[in-house]
Design a protein around this motif. Structure first.
Motif, PDB file in Angstrom:
ATOM      1  N   GLN A 210      32.954  49.819  36.435  1.00 27.05           N
ATOM      2  CA  GLN A 210      33.099  48.548  35.731  1.00 27.05           C
ATOM      3  C   GLN A 210      33.737  47.463  36.601  1.00 27.05           C
ATOM      4  N   GLY A 211      34.026  47.785  37.855  1.00 26.23           N
ATOM      5  CA  GLY A 211      34.637  46.799  38.729  1.00 26.23           C
ATOM      6  C   GLY A 211      36.154  46.855  38.685  1.00 26.23           C
ATOM      7  N   CYS A 212      36.782  45.749  39.003  1.00 29.27           N
ATOM      8  CA  CYS A 212      38.241  45.698  39.107  1.00 29.27           C
ATOM      9  C   CYS A 212      38.904  45.868  37.741  1.00 29.27           C
ATOM     10  N   ARG A 213      40.039  46.540  37.746  1.00 31.31           N
ATOM     11  CA  ARG A 213      40.760  46.832  36.508  1.00 31.31           C
ATOM     12  C   ARG A 213      41.483  45.596  35.997  1.00 31.31           C
ATOM     13  N   PHE A 214      41.543  45.446  34.663  1.00 32.88           N
ATOM     14  CA  PHE A 214      42.323  44.401  34.012  1.00 32.88           C
ATOM     15  C   PHE A 214      43.097  45.013  32.845  1.00 32.88           C
ATOM     16  N   PRO A 215      44.396  44.716  32.697  1.00 25.79           N
ATOM     17  CA  PRO A 215      45.148  43.848  33.604  1.00 25.79           C
ATOM     18  C   PRO A 215      45.251  44.431  35.010  1.00 25.79           C
ATOM     19  N   PHE A 216      45.707  43.643  35.947  1.00 24.39           N
ATOM     20  CA  PHE A 216      45.752  43.983  37.367  1.00 24.39           C
ATOM     21  C   PHE A 216      46.492  45.298  37.578  1.00 24.39           C
ATOM     22  N   VAL A 217      45.873  46.232  38.290  1.00 23.66           N
ATOM     23  CA  VAL A 217      46.478  47.520  38.603  1.00 23.66           C
ATOM     24  C   VAL A 217      46.851  47.534  40.082  1.00 23.66           C
ATOM     25  N   ARG A 218      48.104  47.776  40.384  1.00 21.98           N
ATOM     26  CA  ARG A 218      48.563  47.806  41.777  1.00 21.98           C
ATOM     27  C   ARG A 218      48.153  49.128  42.407  1.00 21.98           C
ATOM     28  N   ASN A 219      46.923  49.161  42.886  1.00 19.38           N
ATOM     29  CA  ASN A 219      46.419  50.383  43.501  1.00 19.38           C
ATOM     30  C   ASN A 219      47.216  50.691  44.766  1.00 19.38           C
TER      31      ASN A 219
END
Length: 251
Positions: free
Chosen positions: A228-237
């Motif tokens: 699904q692409g980038c995670r939201f809210p922002f996940v500090r990978n």
């Protein structure tokens, strides 16, 4: 005790070589504000034997899990400045590290600070960046990476904020107050710094007659590995957050 030595000003109207050309371009970058009538005060004083000690709070992120640590940095000018190819003085600032005040200092790295008529640059790990541009005017912008290959001279990646303002901060139960400061920040509006995949924050506050008193740097990459692409809210990978508070300076 906070030292009050001012950095040396370099006279002359002629700048030599590429560094000087970059300095002239930097001075005019994004400057649509009215220039202050007074000469820019010294916000980055350097003198032989002077030192600054910073309390550092550092957090490293892996898979959105933080690992925090605390330590101290000492930045010390050990020798007289040497001229660069353009004749501008370059100060070698030795950075040492210790985990607590009870430990001995160990040399960590060396920072080269160049004082030119129109800017002050810092070189660390062979990367030269523009810390300050003369004169300091609210909203004035410049290319932070004008002297390395990450940006062009005309790029707008740094600007002044909160000129000649008081600043205070607390650390370990003690407050530090400065009557006159200037702050530089990176341009968070650009996609290179702030988007779905990453977040980069850089901020430094300089106090009159003291130098850098507060530094903040944050760099995070989002988790964009899923279908699904980038995670939201922002996940500090992955990422790191570090802030430095000046707790002592002298000579």
């Amino acid at each position: 005790m906070m030292h009050k030595n001012y950095l040396r000003r370099v006279g002359g109207n002629k700048l030599l070589g590429l560094a000087a050309t970059g300095a002239l371009l930097l001075a005019g970058c994004g400057d649509n504000a009215e220039v202050m009538p007074q000469t820019l005060p010294d916000y980055y004083p350097l003198s032989v034997g002077s030192y600054r000690i910073y309390d550092v709070a550092d957090t490293v992120w892996r898979d959105n899990v933080p690992t925090a640590s605390r330590f101290q940095f000492r930045e010390q000018v050990l020798g007289a400045p040497e001229p660069d190819a353009a004749g501008q003085p370059v100060y070698q600032v030795v950075r040492s590290r210790r985990n607590s005040a009870a430990e001995a200092w160990r040399v960590d790295s060396v920072l080269a600070v160049t004082v030119a008529p129109l800017n002050i640059t810092e070189q660390f790990n062979n990367r030269r960046t523009v810390a300050l541009v003369f004169p300091a005017v609210e909203g004035k912008s410049w290319s932070y990476n004008a002297f390395n290959n990450q940006d062009s001279v005309s790029a707008v990646t740094r600007f002044y904020q909160q000129i000649d303002q008081p600043f205070s901060i607390s650390r370990n139960g003690k407050s530090y107050e400065y009557a006159n400061t200037i702050t530089t920040v990176n341009d968070l509006k650009t996609g290179d710094n702030n988007n779905a995949t990453k977040l980069i924050v850089q901020r430094t506050t300089f106090a009159l007659g003291v130098g850098p008193v507060y530094r903040v740097s944050r760099s995070f990459k989002n988790d964009c590995s899923g279908s699904q692409g980038c995670r939201f809210p922002f996940v500090r990978n992955v990422g790191q957050s570090r802030n430095q508070v000046l707790i002592e300076s002298g000579k």
